[in-house]
Design an enzyme around this catalytic site. Structure first.
Site, short mmCIF file in Angstrom:
data_model
loop_
_atom_site.label_atom_id
_atom_site.label_comp_id
_atom_site.label_asym_id
_atom_site.label_seq_id
_atom_site.Cartn_x
_atom_site.Cartn_y
_atom_site.Cartn_z
N CYS A 31 0.83 -1.21 0.00
CA CYS A 31 0.00 0.00 0.00
C CYS A 31 0.87 1.26 0.00
O CYS A 31 1.99 1.25 0.50
CB CYS A 31 -0.87 0.03 1.24
SG CYS A 31 -1.89 -1.41 1.40
N GLU A 104 -1.76 -5.86 -8.71
CA GLU A 104 -2.36 -6.85 -7.82
C GLU A 104 -3.88 -6.72 -7.84
O GLU A 104 -4.49 -6.05 -7.01
CB GLU A 104 -1.84 -6.66 -6.39
CG GLU A 104 -2.25 -7.77 -5.47
CD GLU A 104 -1.79 -7.55 -4.04
OE1 GLU A 104 -1.19 -8.45 -3.46
OE2 GLU A 104 -2.04 -6.45 -3.49
N TYR A 170 -5.24 -12.09 -6.82
CA TYR A 170 -4.81 -11.95 -5.43
C TYR A 170 -5.87 -12.51 -4.48
O TYR A 170 -7.02 -12.11 -4.54
CB TYR A 170 -4.58 -10.46 -5.17
CG TYR A 170 -4.40 -10.04 -3.73
CD1 TYR A 170 -3.41 -10.58 -2.93
CD2 TYR A 170 -5.21 -9.04 -3.18
CE1 TYR A 170 -3.24 -10.15 -1.62
CE2 TYR A 170 -5.04 -8.60 -1.88
CZ TYR A 170 -4.05 -9.15 -1.11
OH TYR A 170 -3.88 -8.72 0.18
N GLY A 171 -5.42 -13.40 -3.64
CA GLY A 171 -6.35 -13.94 -2.65
C GLY A 171 -5.72 -14.09 -1.28
O GLY A 171 -6.32 -14.67 -0.38
N HIS A 173 -4.15 -12.67 2.35
CA HIS A 173 -4.78 -11.81 3.36
C HIS A 173 -6.30 -12.02 3.38
O HIS A 173 -7.05 -11.09 3.63
CB HIS A 173 -4.43 -10.34 3.11
CG HIS A 173 -2.96 -10.10 3.04
ND1 HIS A 173 -2.29 -9.89 1.85
CD2 HIS A 173 -1.99 -10.08 3.99
CE1 HIS A 173 -1.00 -9.73 2.09
NE2 HIS A 173 -0.79 -9.86 3.38
N ASP A 266 2.00 -11.47 8.66
CA ASP A 266 2.72 -11.31 7.40
C ASP A 266 3.69 -10.13 7.48
O ASP A 266 4.87 -10.28 7.16
CB ASP A 266 1.70 -11.11 6.27
CG ASP A 266 2.35 -10.93 4.93
OD1 ASP A 266 3.41 -11.54 4.71
OD2 ASP A 266 1.82 -10.18 4.11
N CYS A 344 15.47 -1.40 6.85
CA CYS A 344 14.16 -1.27 7.49
C CYS A 344 14.28 -1.65 8.97
O CYS A 344 14.94 -2.62 9.31
CB CYS A 344 13.19 -2.21 6.78
SG CYS A 344 11.62 -2.42 7.63
N CYS A 347 9.29 -1.02 11.97
CA CYS A 347 8.39 -0.29 12.87
C CYS A 347 6.95 -0.23 12.36
O CYS A 347 6.03 0.08 13.11
CB CYS A 347 8.92 1.12 13.09
SG CYS A 347 8.96 2.13 11.58
N CYS A 350 5.21 2.84 8.03
CA CYS A 350 4.79 2.94 6.62
C CYS A 350 3.35 2.46 6.46
O CYS A 350 2.58 3.04 5.68
CB CYS A 350 5.73 2.14 5.73
SG CYS A 350 6.05 0.48 6.32
N CYS A 362 8.06 6.88 5.78
CA CYS A 362 8.93 5.85 6.34
C CYS A 362 9.82 6.48 7.41
O CYS A 362 10.28 7.61 7.26
CB CYS A 362 9.77 5.24 5.23
SG CYS A 362 11.08 4.14 5.79
N SER A 398 16.81 13.51 14.27
CA SER A 398 16.58 14.66 13.40
C SER A 398 17.89 15.38 13.08
O SER A 398 18.16 15.73 11.92
CB SER A 398 15.60 15.63 14.06
OG SER A 398 15.16 16.59 13.16
N ASP A 642 12.10 17.00 17.61
CA ASP A 642 11.37 17.12 18.87
C ASP A 642 11.54 18.50 19.50
O ASP A 642 10.71 18.93 20.30
CB ASP A 642 11.85 16.06 19.86
CG ASP A 642 11.24 14.69 19.59
OD1 ASP A 642 10.39 14.59 18.68
OD2 ASP A 642 11.62 13.73 20.28
FE1 SF4 Z 1 10.62 -0.22 7.57
FE2 SF4 Z 1 8.18 0.76 7.20
FE3 SF4 Z 1 9.57 1.37 9.39
FE4 SF4 Z 1 10.27 2.34 7.00
S1 SF4 Z 1 8.41 2.77 8.13
S2 SF4 Z 1 11.61 1.51 8.55
S3 SF4 Z 1 9.77 0.62 5.69
S4 SF4 Z 1 8.82 -0.66 8.79
#
Ligand code: SF4
Length: 845
Positions: A31, A104, A170-171, A173, A266, A344, A347, A350, A362, A398, A642
């Protein structure tokens, strides 16, 4: 520096059906929040990845009709020719940069709120979905099934016209085909329910129809959750059996685990899932297919990637999040710049940004989502026109990002940090349970600090205003961060808490616990959360692990509400529960006394909680004293992160990056406006233009004919048909639902005439034993001279396939079959008997 020989395997080309990927890096659908409403953002986001070396880039899930409207979430759409034009730009830009483009195609089924279209959701059975609240779908009739399949075919046709190379059915999820496959959603008693082959029927038919539609122009991909892992799909045995059933219809298997309701299985957040954990299930798919397989595992380590490929379990390294964090990941591996990969951190911000906030962003990569509207590139920044000497005070997320970006632009940068090491708030964040991987935020930037010329880092020095004024820098950037309020200031009462003072032994802040080692003076601890994300939950878990009796209290209606957007909410609460942490929501704390806290429930009713200490994770407060001392005394002083306002990491990194990009603007404190995609701006003020040829080709229509019925029993009919066929040219023998389970007679008959054998889609399961030979046995593309239709009722692809044939002969016991409206000759006898007579009789022709 070149590619490490151990990683060269990752750059081998891979063939998927009629297409070839230039290497093994595959950006799976994910997405963005762009859909077709922001086509230029969509295209540019994918194009930068294509430029960074990904062999394929795919759109997010792309719904096929208004019945699968995903509003309030933003999906791509392929409902009509306008959508085609919006998405064609993505395919075109991917191609220009050497990548294949995938789309997709999806139908939401029971999960579709259809808030925009206001249509009822459609599903195999009337079982509520596990995604939208209170949504009960209607159970699909056979007519609905055909209509949805026709929509899928139309969307596939448009996708091909738009230039996509890979078309998904796509099937995963637990979207519609997955719902048919799942016994939890599918309670049907007709041919689409019950046994696995029956539950697979919708998906198999749709795959076959799409395959017939796109022919050899596109590869057909199937994304499937092969293992529900406790969620609402199918278990691994059935998942593998489905792969086996559908294998002849698929060019690429895109394999996942779980369902949409438990999407975190996932897209596992790093706090709860290690890199590569899905391989426990998805590596097993190789047992069921030799076709190319792509899977995801949040992989950023090229050694791990190469070992997965060498093991043979996957052919392609799939990535969503790693491709967002570093669109140039493949190129950096190819160039041997592995230490420069922006890994990555897992977290899932995204996902929050794309799904809940409708525009991807991100934490690691501040340029994600800004490729079009701000023109930002992850690897390139415009050089400064004039020399610049910058002083950046504070080396937290930052400040680090700002200093690095300024240095990349050619500035001379002095980066001064009061602490003993860089990282700022990451110092306490990474000490929380499970948060170690977030340290990659600092690790990537620490490498950049060393590599980039022009940055001078000083740690362990706290500058005051006079020192800064006397520094002699052209520009000063303050990135001095924030601190947790020590007086309980919070967003519920917008006041401090009576009796809260972090100088007292029984009142603690997160920094005191995590950085200074301060501990509660007794066993019973209340952790008070006004932040709603990971801090309070992490502290509660940490203290419970140290033997404290912990109660997490929050004024929010649920614990860690923001974590719902990052797929961490249920996981957070489960882990707290396992750790023995009591949880109390919708409760505020008006006062703190030694030995107890005063609490108030959502109805304003007071009560007390016995507690030896309170940890206050109520809100953070900007450390901005220095900024206010300097403001107006220096010509160019700015603040970021911050220090301006405490926010999630993604925003403070963005803040530092933006200021550095715009430092040479007249007023860098005010962000430059960005391009907004609006319907009236088509084409928008961007260099890319829609492709010129976008009209959908007309599909040929079957020609109505007057049927002459052939009289007699099977033997007589066989002889008569043989007379009609001989010497008339190319022959296709097509078998439909009424042809029986054994397709061998039809295949042999085709061989005897030197013609082609074709199969109608309901025969998929019947043809399992010989399925490999059915690939490409599509009838509608051949237009033979003679078309022998055995047991075909009138499936559109077959009717279209014979539209141009000189002679059409139909054998079917059902006089009402539509095939007779389009046949020159017909016989109301058993198809299998006729076929056997014809192929087992004396030599023909
Ligand atoms: Fe990874 Fe998404 Fe976090 Fe970016 S925002 S570091 S792509 S989990």
């Amino acid at each position: 520096m070149g590619c490490d020989p151990r990683h060269e395997i990752l750059f081998e080309p891979v063939r998927i059906g009629p297409k070839t990927l230039r290497n093994r890096f595959y950006q799976v659908p994910h997405c963005t929040g762009f859909g077709v409403e922001k086509p230029w953002s969509q295209a540019r986001h994918r194009a930068v990845k294509a430029q960074g070396g990904w062999a394929a880039v795919c759109t997010e899930y792309c719904t096929i009709s208004a019945e699968s409207d995903e509003t309030p979430y933003v999906a791509a759409r392929m409902w009509d020719d306008h959508d085609l034009r919006m998405l064609a730009v993505t395919a075109e830009q991917a191609h220009e940069l050497g990548a294949l483009a995938g789309i997709e195609l999806s139908h939401t089924g029971a999960h579709g709120e259809n808030s925009e279209s206001r249509l009822p959701a459609a599903a195999p059975s009337q079982i509520a979905g596990d995604f939208a609240v209170g949504l009960v779908p209607r159970a699909m009739t056979r007519r609905d099934i055909r209509r949805v399949q026709d929509d899928w075919v139309a969307a596939a046709r448009r996708s091909r016209t738009a230039g996509f190379d890979i078309v998904y059915v796509y099937g995963a999820h637990t979207y519609l085909p997955g719902q048919f496959l799942s016994p939890h959603y599918n309670r049907r008693t007709d041919e689409y329910g019950g046994s696995l082959p029956n539950r697979a029927r919708f998906w198999l038919e749709t795959l076959e129809m799409v395959r017939e539609e796109v022919g050899d122009d596109c590869a057909v991909a199937c994304r499937v959750a092969v293992d529900r892992r406790g969620a609402l799909g199918v278990d691994l045995d059935e998942g593998l059996e489905f792969v086996s059933l559908a294998d002849h219809l698929v060019d690429l298997w895109d394999v996942t685990v779980g369902s949409i309701g438990e999407w975190s299985l996932d897209s596992g957040p790093s706090r709860f899932y290690r890199e590569g954990w899905q391989l426990e299930s998805t590596a097993r798919v190789r047992e069921a297919t030799r076709k190319p397989i792509v899977g995801v595992a949040r992989m950023t380590d090229p050694d791990l990637m190469a070992s997965v490929i060498r093991s043979g379990v996957w052919d392609l390294i799939g990535a969503a999040r790693p491709s967002i964090a570093d669109p140039y990941l493949p190129e950096k591996i190819r160039q041997g710049r592995v230490d420069e990969i922006r890994e990555c951190i897992g977290c899932n911000v995204c996902i929050s940004k794309a799904d809940s906030r409708r525009h991807i962003g991100c934490t690691q990569n501040p340029t994600a989502g800004e490729e079009h509207r701000r023109g930002w590139h992850p690897e390139h920044v415009p050089p400064l026109a004039q020399p610049l000497h910058a002083l950046v005070v504070g080396a937290g997320p930052s400040g680090l990002e700002c200093a690095i970006t300024l240095a990349r632009r050619g500035a001379r940068v002095d980066l001064v940090e009061r602490g003993g090491m860089v990282g700022g708030s990451m110092g306490w964040i990474t000490r929380l349970p499970g948060m170690g991987e977030w340290g990659r935020l600092v690790a990537y930037r620490a490498v950049q600090l060393k590599r980039l010329p022009g940055i001078e880092l000083t740690t362990g020095r706290e500058l005051d205003a006079d020192e800064i004024r006397g520094w002699g820098a052209d520009v000063v950037v303050l990135a001095t961060g924030s601190s947790w309020a020590g007086d309980g200031l919070n967003g519920f009462t917008r006041e401090p808490i009576a009796g809260a003072d972090d100088a007292l032994p029984h009142v603690l802040t997160p920094e005191q616990v995590l950085l200074e080692g301060k501990r509660p003076p007794g066993r019973r601890v209340v952790v008070y959360d006004g932040d709603g994300y990971f801090a309070a939950a992490g502290l509660a878990e940490l203290l419970a692990g140290e033997g404290h009796e912990v109660e997490l209290v929050t004024g929010y209606d649920t614990v860690a509400p923001f974590a719902a957007e990052t797929l961490e909410d249920v996981l957070t609460r489960s882990r707290l529960h396992q750790a023995g942490v009591a949880m109390r929501s919708a409760t505020t704390l008006p006062g703190i006394q030694p030995g107890r806290v005063e609490a108030e429930n959502e109805f304003g009713e007071p009560f007390t909680i016995a507690a030896d200490a309170v940890v206050l994770a109520t809100q953070r407060v900007s450390r901005d004293r220095l900024y206010h001392e300097l403001e107006g005394t220096l010509p160019r002083v700015h603040r970021i992160g911050d220090c301006v306002a405490p926010r999630i990491l993604a925003e403070v990194v963005f803040d530092g990056h933006r200021l550095a990009r715009e430092i040479d603007q007249p007023d860098p404190d005010v962000a430059l406006p960005y391009l907004r995609e609006r319907p009236m701006q088509d084409p928008p003020p961007a260099p890319a233009q829609p492709p010129a040829t976008l009209a959908l080709p007309e599909r040929s229509q079957p020609r109505p004919r007057r049927v002459e019925l052939l009289e007699g029993a099977a033997g007589e009919v066989a002889a008569r048909i043989d007379e009609l066929v001989r010497g008339r040219g190319e022959v296709v023998v097509a078998a439909g639902r009424g042809a029986g389970d054994d397709l061998e007679p039809y295949r042999r008959l085709a061989e005897r005439y030197g013609g082609r054998f074709a199969v109608s889609r309901p025969q998929v399961e019947a043809a399992r034993a010989t399925r490999a030979e059915l690939v490409g046995a599509s009838s509608h593309v051949v237009a033979p001279d003679v078309y022998l239709a055995f047991g075909i009722s009138g499936a559109i692809p077959h009717l279209v396939g014979m539209a141009e044939s000189a002679t059409v002969v139909a054998v079917n016991t059902d006089r009402g079959a539509r095939i007779f409206d389009y046949a020159d000759y017909g016989a109301l006898v058993d198809a299998e008997q006729v076929a056997r007579r014809m192929c087992d009789g004396p030599p023909l022709g």
